[in-house]
Design a protein around this motif. Structure first.
Motif, PDB file in Angstrom:
ATOM      1  N   PHE C 245      50.189  48.727  22.332  1.00  0.00           N
ATOM      2  CA  PHE C 245      50.587  48.789  23.742  1.00  0.00           C
ATOM      3  C   PHE C 245      50.243  47.468  24.423  1.00  0.00           C
ATOM      4  O   PHE C 245      49.256  46.818  24.057  1.00  0.00           O
ATOM      5  CB  PHE C 245      49.835  49.909  24.475  1.00  0.00           C
ATOM      6  CG  PHE C 245      50.284  51.282  24.115  1.00  0.00           C
ATOM      7  CD1 PHE C 245      51.187  51.958  24.924  1.00  0.00           C
ATOM      8  CD2 PHE C 245      49.808  51.915  22.980  1.00  0.00           C
ATOM      9  CE1 PHE C 245      51.604  53.239  24.599  1.00  0.00           C
ATOM     10  CE2 PHE C 245      50.216  53.194  22.647  1.00  0.00           C
ATOM     11  CZ  PHE C 245      51.112  53.861  23.470  1.00  0.00           C
ATOM     12  N   SER C 246      51.014  47.102  25.438  1.00  0.00           N
ATOM     13  CA  SER C 246      50.681  45.898  26.204  1.00  0.00           C
ATOM     14  C   SER C 246      50.396  46.289  27.650  1.00  0.00           C
ATOM     15  O   SER C 246      50.925  47.274  28.161  1.00  0.00           O
ATOM     16  CB  SER C 246      51.821  44.882  26.137  1.00  0.00           C
ATOM     17  OG  SER C 246      52.922  45.363  26.875  1.00  0.00           O
ATOM     18  N   GLY C 247      49.573  45.521  28.287  1.00  0.00           N
ATOM     19  CA  GLY C 247      49.232  45.817  29.700  1.00  0.00           C
ATOM     20  C   GLY C 247      48.026  45.013  30.123  1.00  0.00           C
ATOM     21  O   GLY C 247      47.674  44.070  29.428  1.00  0.00           O
ATOM     22  N   ASP C 248      47.394  45.325  31.163  1.00  0.00           N
ATOM     23  CA  ASP C 248      47.700  46.384  32.090  1.00  0.00           C
ATOM     24  C   ASP C 248      48.741  45.869  33.079  1.00  0.00           C
ATOM     25  O   ASP C 248      48.492  44.903  33.793  1.00  0.00           O
ATOM     26  CB  ASP C 248      46.387  46.790  32.788  1.00  0.00           C
ATOM     27  CG  ASP C 248      46.523  47.971  33.721  1.00  0.00           C
ATOM     28  OD1 ASP C 248      47.593  48.162  34.283  1.00  0.00           O
ATOM     29  OD2 ASP C 248      45.535  48.708  33.886  1.00  0.00           O
ATOM     30  N   ASN C 249      49.895  46.532  33.118  1.00  0.00           N
ATOM     31  CA  ASN C 249      50.986  46.071  33.978  1.00  0.00           C
ATOM     32  C   ASN C 249      50.578  46.004  35.443  1.00  0.00           C
ATOM     33  O   ASN C 249      51.119  45.209  36.205  1.00  0.00           O
ATOM     34  CB  ASN C 249      52.182  47.003  33.834  1.00  0.00           C
ATOM     35  CG  ASN C 249      52.702  47.038  32.404  1.00  0.00           C
ATOM     36  OD1 ASN C 249      52.544  46.057  31.677  1.00  0.00           O
ATOM     37  ND2 ASN C 249      53.285  48.144  31.997  1.00  0.00           N
ATOM     38  N   ASN C 250      49.643  46.862  35.829  1.00  0.00           N
ATOM     39  CA  ASN C 250      49.222  46.855  37.239  1.00  0.00           C
ATOM     40  C   ASN C 250      48.591  45.532  37.646  1.00  0.00           C
ATOM     41  O   ASN C 250      48.531  45.207  38.818  1.00  0.00           O
ATOM     42  CB  ASN C 250      48.218  47.988  37.498  1.00  0.00           C
ATOM     43  CG  ASN C 250      48.907  49.326  37.572  1.00  0.00           C
ATOM     44  OD1 ASN C 250      50.123  49.383  37.748  1.00  0.00           O
ATOM     45  ND2 ASN C 250      48.135  50.392  37.442  1.00  0.00           N
ATOM     46  N   GLU C 251      48.099  44.794  36.676  1.00  0.00           N
ATOM     47  CA  GLU C 251      47.518  43.488  36.983  1.00  0.00           C
ATOM     48  C   GLU C 251      48.420  42.382  36.445  1.00  0.00           C
ATOM     49  O   GLU C 251      47.997  41.239  36.293  1.00  0.00           O
ATOM     50  CB  GLU C 251      46.119  43.373  36.362  1.00  0.00           C
ATOM     51  CG  GLU C 251      45.106  44.302  36.997  1.00  0.00           C
ATOM     52  CD  GLU C 251      44.707  43.859  38.399  1.00  0.00           C
ATOM     53  OE1 GLU C 251      44.572  42.643  38.636  1.00  0.00           O
ATOM     54  OE2 GLU C 251      44.544  44.737  39.263  1.00  0.00           O
ATOM     55  N   GLY C 252      49.647  42.719  36.093  1.00  0.00           N
ATOM     56  CA  GLY C 252      50.546  41.740  35.483  1.00  0.00           C
ATOM     57  C   GLY C 252      49.982  41.237  34.175  1.00  0.00           C
ATOM     58  O   GLY C 252      50.190  40.090  33.795  1.00  0.00           O
ATOM     59  N   PHE C 258      45.472  48.160  20.353  1.00  0.00           N
ATOM     60  CA  PHE C 258      45.864  48.645  19.031  1.00  0.00           C
ATOM     61  C   PHE C 258      45.183  49.988  18.823  1.00  0.00           C
ATOM     62  O   PHE C 258      43.962  50.056  18.784  1.00  0.00           O
ATOM     63  CB  PHE C 258      45.416  47.661  17.944  1.00  0.00           C
ATOM     64  CG  PHE C 258      46.223  46.397  17.905  1.00  0.00           C
ATOM     65  CD1 PHE C 258      46.057  45.432  18.887  1.00  0.00           C
ATOM     66  CD2 PHE C 258      47.151  46.177  16.912  1.00  0.00           C
ATOM     67  CE1 PHE C 258      46.803  44.260  18.861  1.00  0.00           C
ATOM     68  CE2 PHE C 258      47.900  45.010  16.879  1.00  0.00           C
ATOM     69  CZ  PHE C 258      47.737  44.046  17.858  1.00  0.00           C
ATOM     70  N   ILE C 259      45.978  51.047  18.696  1.00  0.00           N
ATOM     71  CA  ILE C 259      45.404  52.391  18.601  1.00  0.00           C
ATOM     72  C   ILE C 259      45.841  53.007  17.278  1.00  0.00           C
ATOM     73  O   ILE C 259      47.049  53.104  17.002  1.00  0.00           O
ATOM     74  CB  ILE C 259      45.882  53.264  19.775  1.00  0.00           C
ATOM     75  CG1 ILE C 259      45.547  52.562  21.088  1.00  0.00           C
ATOM     76  CG2 ILE C 259      45.238  54.636  19.717  1.00  0.00           C
ATOM     77  CD1 ILE C 259      46.258  53.130  22.270  1.00  0.00           C
ATOM     78  N   LYS C 260      44.874  53.385  16.488  1.00  0.00           N
ATOM     79  CA  LYS C 260      45.203  53.844  15.124  1.00  0.00           C
ATOM     80  C   LYS C 260      46.048  55.116  15.172  1.00  0.00           C
ATOM     81  O   LYS C 260      45.676  56.108  15.803  1.00  0.00           O
ATOM     82  CB  LYS C 260      43.913  54.100  14.345  1.00  0.00           C
ATOM     83  CG  LYS C 260      44.172  54.282  12.859  1.00  0.00           C
ATOM     84  CD  LYS C 260      42.916  53.946  12.077  1.00  0.00           C
ATOM     85  CE  LYS C 260      43.182  53.993  10.596  1.00  0.00           C
ATOM     86  NZ  LYS C 260      42.066  53.427   9.841  1.00  0.00           N
ATOM     87  N   LYS C 261      47.177  55.047  14.483  1.00  0.00           N
ATOM     88  CA  LYS C 261      48.144  56.133  14.518  1.00  0.00           C
ATOM     89  C   LYS C 261      47.558  57.412  13.924  1.00  0.00           C
ATOM     90  O   LYS C 261      47.669  58.496  14.506  1.00  0.00           O
ATOM     91  CB  LYS C 261      49.371  55.706  13.707  1.00  0.00           C
ATOM     92  CG  LYS C 261      50.566  56.589  13.895  1.00  0.00           C
ATOM     93  CD  LYS C 261      51.760  56.036  13.125  1.00  0.00           C
ATOM     94  CE  LYS C 261      52.783  57.160  12.946  1.00  0.00           C
ATOM     95  NZ  LYS C 261      53.870  56.750  12.077  1.00  0.00           N
ATOM     96  N   ALA C 262      46.879  57.267  12.798  1.00  0.00           N
ATOM     97  CA  ALA C 262      46.401  58.443  12.079  1.00  0.00           C
ATOM     98  C   ALA C 262      45.412  59.260  12.910  1.00  0.00           C
ATOM     99  O   ALA C 262      45.368  60.482  12.815  1.00  0.00           O
ATOM    100  CB  ALA C 262      45.748  57.999  10.776  1.00  0.00           C
ATOM    101  N   SER C 263      44.620  58.582  13.766  1.00  0.00           N
ATOM    102  CA  SER C 263      43.616  59.318  14.542  1.00  0.00           C
ATOM    103  C   SER C 263      44.197  59.888  15.835  1.00  0.00           C
ATOM    104  O   SER C 263      43.519  60.588  16.564  1.00  0.00           O
ATOM    105  CB  SER C 263      42.453  58.393  14.919  1.00  0.00           C
ATOM    106  OG  SER C 263      42.212  57.456  13.929  1.00  0.00           O
TER     107      SER C 263
END
Lengths: 567, 438, 276
Positions: C245-252, C258-263
């Motif tokens: 994921f990319s962000g935080d869009n609220n701060e531009g 990176f979040i492990k898919k399996a967990s």
């Protein structure tokens, strides 16, 4: 301890009494300047030293709700500058927004003894007085804000100048205020809706009145009330490129009301409204034009608002400007709008030498001081803490007195800015009597404080002794660091006849007085006024009129300055 | 203040952070007999303030609190502080600014910690302000201008009963004359009585405030929200609310402990402050915390002007140092870092977490309070004090920073002194003992 | 190399300010001199000697200096303050602000550490065998600059706001982490091997957070970018696959989560945004 002091053999600068560096003795008894002293007097040897009246700061944000919000906003500012408790002083913090005790001590250490807080929202003026009463040593006072006040705007819209004057007189008395402060007239009311106001002749939304009418109206009010200090104006358009024309227009809008040679309008921190050019890229100094106007017109006085390179906290009642600054810098931002009266904003800011705009700003302040010929109409300030902390006054003095000091800084600032400034070509160096004028005699006179800023018999015994040998001035001009040190640490500061500072150390810290103005109107006029505003007051404010007023007994040492109103 | 009945007008209430100043209080024979214009909380306080009072100073002797002379109590208190390496001075929100000033001086003199109840209510708000700042205003601005009002995680109908009628939804302002010209949005985890008055109620899942504010910020920016719902609120609704926020002329967000005391604390407030800041690029928006006690804001203000910091101040090393979490009362006590405490007008024994309470009750404890509380019962030295705004006067700060004077209406019971007097006497005795080297 | 050993003599019941204890201050000093150093215990000044049994000696060379502290330092503050070289080893709880503003060298805590571990750290390494409190690598109040370099390794759990306002450097937590890891982060890398209570990367503008365990939800102000099979943390490869994921869009912002898919099967919804 003796209540008499004899300061012997000092070189005295007392421009008010036309004493320009004479070797003479100054005597003090019971807090006043006297002609002689008995043999029991405490003797202070001031030979080889300069003796001046205590410094008078006409414009320094030291107390009140926005100053405290600034403190609250910036723990990082305090952390880097702490004062440890000593047997004679309380602990506290600096740096750009010192705690109250520290404020008093630091002013006293520089030989300053009187300071005015120049912007208090009337509804929160009780807070301002609480802080002023917690600030030791110095005498003080505050200027309530009137430039966006609903009552004022309504009276002036309806052409009711006398009613407006009655109202202002009552307010000053009720708030224990000292002068009429106008900040971005009309602009802060419009900011109440998140909008901006740009021109002197633009109508204020919902109020059908223009900034020009507000300034002219309050200038008339000031005269009707015979207040000791002229209207104290922070103009519209502050911080916008090209705003020097607004400054000149503001000064010119009251020209026809001039009354002899006495200034009737004071333009404050004029550096911030001295920008020429049409954008940040071609920003230039409007100082030559402003100085020319001031030199030709006796009805105006100004103070500098000199900037100091480094970190500080900007805070003004000019809410819209502070929002603009927040958007510009992405720094944290506090806004506080106050019902019926005003607003305020706070943004931390860093002035950088390498930054083109900041370098131009630095030049504007000094150019103004050096191009305005009459030192009685230009006062030294940094608009503390907006241009920089007041503790940097010695640095400003050094820049004014020493071409060499200026050149040193000039060599380090943004090159384009250096090329575009007039400053490098200015040779003028302030003399000690001119410094004494712009830091004490002139602001005291402008404030109408008859017993301050001079050594006439009966004057308040507020005295600063600096370790400067006037015969060494040529040497000192080449060594500005010495000059800075001397003005930064008074050998002696005497406040109200008591030695409070010796060699830059606080010996004791009595509390000073709070000046406020009472302009006597005819008694029936005031009671009529109160009757006429009763309902509106209830409709406008969320507090009752009884709780709005501040009794004299609320102040620690109130000092009333009376004047006779013409109504 | 005699036998005749007299009525005080424009009396400042000393219950909640609203500090309503329009009360009418009738007094006869030094007792309040009638109260007008006040809310139920205020009326009850004014009519019942004599209940459960402490009437004389007490010292714990052989495990039991028993009456003593004022002088002995002052002496005992000063001696406890003199012996202490790390005293904590706590409370300060139910007393006057003038008393807080003396309190700060005492804390500096004894080299201790001074903290006010902020650290257990709106402390996170202040931490958020350190990072973001705040776009705020006085309550009168809301009354005159606001066409959109949000209550988030607070229930003013019960906690600040006159807030709506004097300052917000139901008040009559210059540019907003009536209820119909204003919109009320309430965000809470349950349908409170305040929510029942709302034009729109948004029920957020418990502890999901942060997510919801983040989503609102994104929607206000015009970003797409990829999730279908956030914190139990459908994304369509979030977008609708964002549109309401942007299109109002003047919005005001009030928030309470629902935001500051749910997980995330200061970051929740950080987000709310950021939302309001962002909104100012589109319209006018302000945010005001719903401060609880009548002078918690005053305590913050006094401490800030005297030391630079609003609460949780450490004077142990002779200068003010501040770091909530390190220097705040609950954390100091939880780590067992204080060896004595002076409590002024507060009841930490009932309110603090278990571990902190255990440590607090195991150290020498001095309490100044008008009423009998669990903290008083655990104390070693007890001073009865006069009630600010009833028996003694003093300055208080409304939640929006408007200072008011709470007046004295009746004489306090015999031999009962004000907080200021007691604190000054302890300070004087402390200095004397120190000078004598005891 | 020989070690300087400080063993706590007695229980301390007040805050103890130990910022003086760093190789920079103690290297080349004799034990007698060290014993005379004054520190604050609450509001009293006490000699180091009265608190610690001091044995051994400190090497003259900063880099070779080893200081061993034995005892429960949970009420101490700022051990290793601004140190630039050498080693400090604490056998016991490390206290608050271990290694604040550290610039180089190494701190090893055989035990837990309190809050503000490695606050404002600029360089060097801190290893904690137990758990750390809140605000690991945090910024001073009111400033926007936390950790600017160095490495922090926590073998146990870490509290909330790990790596807040981080600009550069590496934090690795083997256990779980509280809320708001990487809040306001501007750069650097945080790797949480265990679970995270949520709100990872709130208000981040740059940097990278790798979560190998479970994260309840991603903040709505993040944009799903891609699935990656692995990612790098410092010099190591960490196997995924990861939702990115990319962000935080609220701060531009342009930070990466990176979040492990399996967990994290609950995040499967984001796969619908995958471009086919």
């Amino acid at each position: 301890m003796s209540r008499e002091i004899a300061i012997l053999n000092g070189t005295v600068f007392d421009p008010t009494n036309r004493i320009f560096g004479e070797r003479m003795d100054i005597f003090v008894k019971d807090g006043k300047i006297v002609g002689s002293a008995s043999s029991k007097a405490q003797r202070i040897d001031a030979s080889g030293k300069v003796v001046m009246p205590g410094g008078v700061d006409i414009h320094s944000h030291i107390a009140g709700s926005k100053v405290n919000s600034g403190r609250l906003l910036r723990p990082e500012d305090h952390r880097k500058d702490v004062e440890v408790k000593t047997p004679t002083t309380h602990s506290g913090v600096g740096y750009s927004i010192p705690s109250t005790y520290t404020t008093g001590y630091r002013y006293a250490k520089m030989g300053y003894t009187t300071v005015f807080e120049p912007a208090t929202p009337p509804l929160k003026t009780r807070h301002t007085h609480e802080e002023l009463d917690s600030t030791p040593i110095i005498d003080k006072g505050c200027f309530p804000l009137f430039g966006n006040n609903w009552f004022v705007m309504e009276y002036l819209r309806d052409g009711k100048v006398e009613e407006c004057a009655t109202y202002v007189a009552w307010m000053l008395k009720a708030l224990k205020g000292y002068a009429i402060k106008i900040v971005d007239p009309g602009g802060v009311e419009v900011w109440g809706w998140g909008k901006f106001l740009r021109h002197l002749d633009e109508k204020v939304t919902h109020f059908n009145v223009t900034p020009r009418e507000i300034i002219r109206g309050l200038c008339k009010v000031n005269r009707l009330l015979n207040l000791p200090h002229p209207i104290h104006v922070h103009t519209n358009n502050l911080g916008n490129p090209g705003n020097y024309t607004t400054t000149i227009e503001t000064m010119d809008t009251v020209r026809d009301m001039a009354n002899g040679s006495k200034p009737i309008v004071h333009i404050t921190h004029v550096q911030f409204t001295g920008f020429s050019g049409s954008s940040w890229l071609n920003l230039g100094s409007g100082a030559p034009e402003i100085a020319e106007y001031v030199n030709k017109h006796g009805h105006v006085s100004v103070d500098l608002g000199q900037i100091i390179f480094g970190d500080t906290t900007t805070m003004t009642a000019d809410g819209p400007f502070q929002y603009f600054l927040h958007m510009l810098t992405d720094n944290k931002w506090v806004n506080m709008d106050v019902e019926v009266e005003t607003g305020s904003g706070i943004v931390p800011f860093q002035y950088k030498r390498s930054n083109y705009v900041n370098a131009i700003q630095w030049g504007i302040g000094l150019e103004l001081a050096l191009l305005i010929k009459d030192p009685w109409r230009v006062f030294m300030t940094t608009d503390h803490p907006n241009g920089g902390p007041f503790t940097y006054y010695p640095r400003v003095i050094a820049w004014l007195m020493s071409r060499k000091a200026r050149e040193r800084t000039l060599s380090k600032i943004n090159r384009t800015a250096r090329r575009r400034l007039t400053l490098p070509s200015i040779d003028r160096e302030y003399t000690l009597e001119e410094i004494a004028t712009i830091t004490r005699a002139a602001p005291a006179r402008s404030l109408g404080l008859k017993n301050k800023g001079h050594f006439g018999l009966g004057a308040d015994a507020d005295i600063a002794v600096y370790d400067i040998n006037p015969s060494d001035m040529d040497v000192l001009r080449r060594k500005p660091a010495k000059l800075r040190r001397a003005f930064g640490q008074a050998c002696y500061t005497i406040k109200n006849g008591a030695v409070v500072v010796r060699d830059g150390k606080i010996l004791k810290s009595p509390f000073g007085r709070t000046f406020y103005v009472e302009s006597q109107t005819k008694p029936e006029i005031e009671s009529n006024l109160l009757r006429s505003i009763e309902t509106r007051f209830r409709d406008y404010y969320t507090v009752g009129i009884e709780n709005y007023q501040i009794n004299e007994s609320y102040l620690r040492y109130p000092a009333k300055v009376r004047c006779e109103a013409e109504i | 203040m005699g036998l005749e009945e007299s009525t005080f007008r424009d009396v400042v209430c000393t219950v909640c952070g609203c500090c309503c100043d329009h009360l009418e209080v009738t007094v006869k024979e030094d007792t309040v007999v009638k109260v007008k214009n006040a809310c139920a909380m205020s009326t009850s306080k004014l009519l019942n303030y004599m209940n459960e009072r402490i009437m004389k100073p007490m010292i714990r002797r052989r495990g039991r609190l028993s009456g003593c002379s004022y002088r002995d109590a002052v002496d005992a208190a000063a001696k406890i502080l003199l012996k202490s390496r790390s005293p904590l001075l706590y409370g300060w929100s139910l007393t006057s600014c003038e008393a807080v000033e003396v309190g700060v001086e005492l804390a500096e003199e004894v080299g201790g910690f001074i903290d006010n109840t902020t650290s257990t209510c709106h402390g996170p708000t202040i931490l958020g302000v350190h990072e973001i700042g705040e776009s705020s205003s006085t309550l009168g601005e809301v009354r005159h201008r606001a066409d959109l009002i949000i209550y988030w995680g607070c229930n003013p109908i019960h906690a600040h009963p006159l807030h709506m009628s004097r300052y917000t939804l139901l008040s009559k302002g210059r540019f907003r004359k009536s209820r119909s010209e204003r919109t009320l949005i309430v965000v809470d985890v349950r349908r409170t009585d305040t929510a029942k008055m709302a034009d729109m109620f948004i029920q957020v899942e418990p502890n999901k405030d942060y997510e919801l504010i983040s989503a609102l910020r994104a929607a206000v920016r015009g970003d797409e929200i990829e999730q279908d719902e956030v914190g139990g609120v459908p994304t369509d609704l979030i977008e609708e609310v964002a549109e309401m926020l942007i299109s109002c002329d003047f919005g005001a967000l009030f928030f309470g402990l629902g935001l500051t005391m749910s997980p995330g604390k200061s970051e929740n407030v950080d987000a709310a402050l950021s939302l309001v800041r962002d909104l100012n690029s589109k319209t006018k928006f302000v945010i005001i915390p719903m401060r609880g006690h009548f002078n918690v804001n005053g305590a913050n203000n006094v401490m800030t002007w005297m030391t630079g910091y609003p609460y949780a101040i450490d004077f142990t090393r002779g200068f003010p140092y501040y770091n909530p979490g390190e220097t705040s009362a609950v954390d100091l006590l939880a780590r067992g870092e204080c060896d004595s405490a002076l409590i002024v007008a507060s009841d930490p024994v009932s309110n603090f977490p278990y571990k902190a309470t255990c440590n607090l009750t195991s150290i020498p404890l001095i309490t100044i309070d008008p009423h009998i509380t669990p903290t008083v019962l655990c104390s070693d030295v007890v001073f009865p004090s006069a009630l600010v705004g009833i028996e003694t006067s003093g300055t208080v700060y409304r939640m929006d920073g408007v200072p008011l004077v709470a007046r004295k209406l009746v004489e306090p019971p015999r031999n009962i002194r004000s907080d200021i007097e007691i604190l000054r006497d302890i300070l004087r005795r402390y200095r004397n003992l120190k000078r004598l080297g005891r | 190399m020989s070690a300087l050993e400080l063993t706590l003599r007695r229980t301390v019941m007040a805050p103890l300010y130990l910022d003086i204890i760093s190789p920079d201050n103690l290297s080349g000093k004799r034990w007698r001199e060290i014993g005379d150093y004054i520190v604050w215990e609450g509001n009293r000044k006490v000699k180091l000697r009265s608190l610690f049994k001091i044995e051994g000696e400190a090497e003259a060379n900063l880099q070779d200096t080893l200081i061993e502290i034995v005892g429960d330092m949970s009420r101490a503050r700022r051990i290793g303050y601004r140190m630039s070289g050498g080693v400090i080893r604490v056998r016991g709880h490390g206290g608050l602000y271990v290694g604040e503003s550290m610039r180089g060298g190494r701190i090893i805590v055989d035990g837990d550490a309190g809050p503000w571990l490695g606050a404002n750290m600029a360089g060097g390494t801190i290893e904690v065998s137990g758990s750390a409190g809140d605000h690991v690598a945090a910024a001073s109040l009111g400033t926007d600059k936390g950790m600017t370099g160095g490495t922090i390794i926590v073998k146990g759990d870490s509290g909330s706001q790990t790596g807040a306002w981080m600009h550069s450097g590496l934090i690795r937590v083997s256990g779980s982490s509280g809320m708001f890891p990487g809040a306001h982060m501007r750069g650097g890398t945080i790797h949480i091997i265990g679970d995270c209570s949520g709100r990872a990367g709130a208000n981040m503008r740059g940097g990278k957070i790798v979560l190998s365990g479970k994260l309840p939800t991603v903040l709505p102000s993040f944009t799903f970018e891609d699935i990656r099979s692995q990612t790098r943390v410092d010099k190591d490869n960490v196997e995924g696959p990861f939702y990115v994921f990319s962000g935080d869009n609220n701060e531009g912002g342009d930070g990466r989560l990176f979040i492990k898919k399996a967990s994290n099967p609950q995040l499967k919804w984001c796969e619908k945004f995958l471009e086919v």
